[in-house]
Motif scaffolding. Structure first.
Motif, mmCIF file in Angstrom:
data_model
loop_
_atom_site.group_PDB
_atom_site.id
_atom_site.type_symbol
_atom_site.label_atom_id
_atom_site.label_comp_id
_atom_site.label_asym_id
_atom_site.label_seq_id
_atom_site.Cartn_x
_atom_site.Cartn_y
_atom_site.Cartn_z
ATOM 1 N N CYS A 225 30.741 51.276 19.488
ATOM 2 C CA CYS A 225 30.759 52.125 18.830
ATOM 3 C C CYS A 225 30.283 51.586 17.456
ATOM 4 N N GLU A 226 29.671 50.681 17.563
ATOM 5 C CA GLU A 226 28.742 49.932 16.977
ATOM 6 C C GLU A 226 27.122 49.739 17.872
ATOM 7 N N LYS A 227 27.305 50.180 18.925
ATOM 8 C CA LYS A 227 26.463 49.445 19.949
ATOM 9 C C LYS A 227 25.736 51.166 19.825
ATOM 10 N N LEU A 228 27.142 52.531 19.250
ATOM 11 C CA LEU A 228 26.189 53.494 19.265
ATOM 12 C C LEU A 228 25.781 54.158 17.783
ATOM 13 N N GLY A 229 26.120 53.739 16.907
ATOM 14 C CA GLY A 229 25.666 53.714 15.411
ATOM 15 C C GLY A 229 26.655 54.685 15.311
ATOM 16 N N LEU A 230 27.935 54.401 15.559
ATOM 17 C CA LEU A 230 29.223 54.831 14.434
ATOM 18 C C LEU A 230 30.046 54.086 13.914
ATOM 19 N N VAL A 231 30.135 54.951 12.936
ATOM 20 C CA VAL A 231 30.840 54.258 11.090
ATOM 21 C C VAL A 231 32.113 54.336 11.477
ATOM 22 N N ALA A 232 33.087 52.924 11.137
ATOM 23 C CA ALA A 232 34.513 53.231 11.122
ATOM 24 C C ALA A 232 35.275 53.421 9.952
ATOM 25 N N HIS A 233 35.629 54.059 9.615
ATOM 26 C CA HIS A 233 36.387 54.374 8.619
ATOM 27 C C HIS A 233 37.553 54.751 8.311
ATOM 28 N N THR A 234 38.834 54.614 7.786
ATOM 29 C CA THR A 234 40.066 54.045 7.306
ATOM 30 C C THR A 234 40.465 54.633 6.374
ATOM 31 N N GLN A 235 42.072 54.578 6.115
ATOM 32 C CA GLN A 235 42.262 54.878 4.258
ATOM 33 C C GLN A 235 41.642 53.850 3.830
ATOM 34 N N ASN A 236 42.430 54.605 2.435
ATOM 35 C CA ASN A 236 41.595 54.032 1.065
ATOM 36 C C ASN A 236 42.250 53.060 0.590
ATOM 37 N N ALA A 237 43.449 52.470 1.604
ATOM 38 C CA ALA A 237 44.088 50.741 1.174
ATOM 39 C C ALA A 237 43.481 49.715 1.464
ATOM 40 N N GLY A 238 44.189 48.876 1.368
ATOM 41 C CA GLY A 238 44.153 47.609 1.081
ATOM 42 C C GLY A 238 45.107 46.766 2.378
ATOM 43 N N THR A 286 13.635 51.672 13.154
ATOM 44 C CA THR A 286 14.866 51.006 12.747
ATOM 45 C C THR A 286 16.158 51.640 12.468
ATOM 46 N N CYS A 287 16.060 50.666 10.846
ATOM 47 C CA CYS A 287 17.747 51.011 10.559
ATOM 48 C C CYS A 287 17.393 52.994 10.459
ATOM 49 N N LEU A 288 16.403 53.006 9.942
ATOM 50 C CA LEU A 288 16.805 54.793 9.561
ATOM 51 C C LEU A 288 17.644 55.973 9.792
ATOM 52 N N ASP A 289 16.628 54.644 11.820
ATOM 53 C CA ASP A 289 17.740 56.042 12.677
ATOM 54 C C ASP A 289 19.784 55.376 12.846
ATOM 55 N N ARG A 290 19.296 54.603 12.287
ATOM 56 C CA ARG A 290 20.913 54.039 12.777
ATOM 57 C C ARG A 290 21.938 54.282 11.353
ATOM 58 N N CYS A 291 20.968 54.406 10.274
ATOM 59 C CA CYS A 291 21.669 54.984 9.222
ATOM 60 C C CYS A 291 22.660 56.409 8.865
ATOM 61 N N ILE A 292 23.382 56.703 9.132
ATOM 62 C CA ILE A 292 24.239 57.927 9.060
ATOM 63 C C ILE A 292 24.650 58.383 7.741
ATOM 64 N N THR A 319 21.493 45.822 14.133
ATOM 65 C CA THR A 319 19.892 45.645 14.344
ATOM 66 C C THR A 319 18.368 46.124 14.404
ATOM 67 N N CYS A 320 18.834 45.271 12.786
ATOM 68 C CA CYS A 320 17.334 45.092 12.311
ATOM 69 C C CYS A 320 16.329 44.219 13.304
ATOM 70 N N PRO A 321 15.459 44.878 14.150
ATOM 71 C CA PRO A 321 14.906 43.235 14.942
ATOM 72 C C PRO A 321 13.903 41.249 14.327
ATOM 73 N N SER A 322 13.767 42.606 13.240
ATOM 74 C CA SER A 322 12.849 41.119 12.240
ATOM 75 C C SER A 322 13.407 40.292 11.533
ATOM 76 N N GLY A 323 14.884 40.858 11.492
ATOM 77 C CA GLY A 323 16.196 40.206 10.436
ATOM 78 C C GLY A 323 15.649 40.460 9.222
#
Length: 371
Positions: A225-238, A286-292, A319-323
């Motif tokens: 999912c990271e490679k595909l640019g999907l964002v992980a989210h969960t419940q707002n709890a620790g 590259t970062c523009l494409d990755r940021c949803i 995925t920033c090629p220049s770091g």
């Protein structure tokens, strides 16, 4: 007569902290009518978030236990209530629509239901989900993006949730499945939502599109999912979280709404925010494409970050090629205030909205029934 019954059920559900508000068009009644048969609506009216056995509920409703048990089990399989077993005895509880019975409709996605649900969200439910000081949802940062950061908070180490889970189920993404049924699929993979522990049991026992997987397989899903640019989210709890979703803005109702209506402040960010080193940035986009979350732009050939929109997922950094990108801890005034566990999250939402009925977390239910 049935309209009166479904109106009572709507009002009953609306007493919960994450309620079920009425709509001008009657979409709320349409949704309930599609989901519940009249007898099932009667049963739901007699349920609360406090789980009860079929025997106790039968006494309350003055009905035969065996007939009621069969209906309760059928409702559980169709995601209309929460079933939890304590020492082998099933108990049944009322759940909110979101997060709750809506997410359990994987086997019942139809065009009629989709249309009614979409109207409900547009007219009232969307505001219900995103209103209040405390969000139900929290962004999880990609852990690779935090390498080198000191003292990463435990609730942001996504892999620990996976490693500590007693059972994990990979479940089809309801949002993408819903979009596919409407001919609007985005092509992202379906079976990437992860349910943990009792939630995993629930999905598996209800014969929903889900499969039990190992922690190793779950970690592979996170990497894919990271490679595909999907964002992980969960419940707002620790602690005590039930699920981890991997979302896109094209199909996900939550992420799509955040972008469409600018609701970035209504979802809890991670502790981190992206920062670009101007000396290293090449303006490659590259970062523009990755940021949803539309937090990125290019100005004078250099990538800029709008902090109010950056929710700290870290996908741009990995995925920033220049770091040129680093993930830095937010200023103290902008740190997310994450409830300690799911029960505290529900309790905060209840106080925020002044609702009369308390939702119980699975942890609270288990502790209460065992004491």
């Amino acid at each position: 007569m049935t309209d009166t019954l479904y109106r009572k059920l709507q009002e009953h559900l609306d007493r919960l902290p994450i309620g079920f508000p009425a709509t001008p068009s009657g979409a709320d009644i349409d949704v309930l009518r599609i989901m519940y048969e009249p007898y099932e609506a009667e049963i739901a009216l007699n349920l609360t978030p406090e789980p009860v056995t079929a025997e106790i509920l039968a006494g309350k409703m003055y009905t035969a236990k065996d007939e009621l048990f069969e209906s309760l089990e059928n409702m559980a399989k169709r995601g209309l209530l929460m079933r939890i077993r304590i020492e082998g005895v099933p108990r049944y509880a009322l759940v909110p629509y979101i997060v709750g019975s809506y997410e359990f409709q994987l086997n019942r996605i139809t065009r009629d239901y989709n249309r009614a649900h979409n109207r409900l969200m547009a007219e009232s439910m969307g505001m219900e989900v995103f209103s209040g000081k405390t969000s139900q949802f929290r962004i999880l940062p990609v852990e690779r993006s935090l390498e080198g950061n000191q003292a990463v908070l435990p609730h942001e180490t996504i892999r620990e949730y996976i490693k500590n889970a007693k059972k994990i189920a990979a479940v089809d993404c309801l949002c993408r499945l819903k979009a596919e049924k409407m001919g609007k699929g985005c092509g992202h993979p379906l079976r990437v939502c992860l349910s943990l522990n009792e939630f995993a049991d629930y999905y598996l026992e209800a014969d929903m599109p889900a499969e039990e997987i190992s922690s190793e397989k779950a970690l592979q899903i996170l990497d894919e999912c990271e490679k595909l640019g999907l964002v992980a989210h969960t419940q707002n709890a620790g602690d005590d979280i039930y699920y981890i979703c991997n979302c896109c803005k094209c199909g996900c109702g939550i992420m799509g709404a955040v972008n469409m209506f600018g609701l970035h402040s209504q979802i809890s960010s991670s502790t981190y925010v992206a920062k670009t080193d101007k000396r290293l940035c090449t303006g490659c986009q590259t970062c523009l494409d990755r940021c949803i979350f539309s937090a990125r732009s290019i100005e004078n050939g250099v990538a800029k970050v709008k902090k109010s929109k950056c929710l700290g997922c870290g996908l741009c950094k990995t995925t920033c090629p220049s770091g040129a990108i680093t993930m830095e801890k937010r200023e103290e005034s902008r740190l997310p205030d994450v409830p300690a566990d799911v029960q505290e999250m529900y309790d905060r939402i209840q106080i925020d909205k002044g609702k009369p009925v308390r939702i119980l977390s699975l942890k609270t239910i288990k502790e209460g029934l065992k004491s």
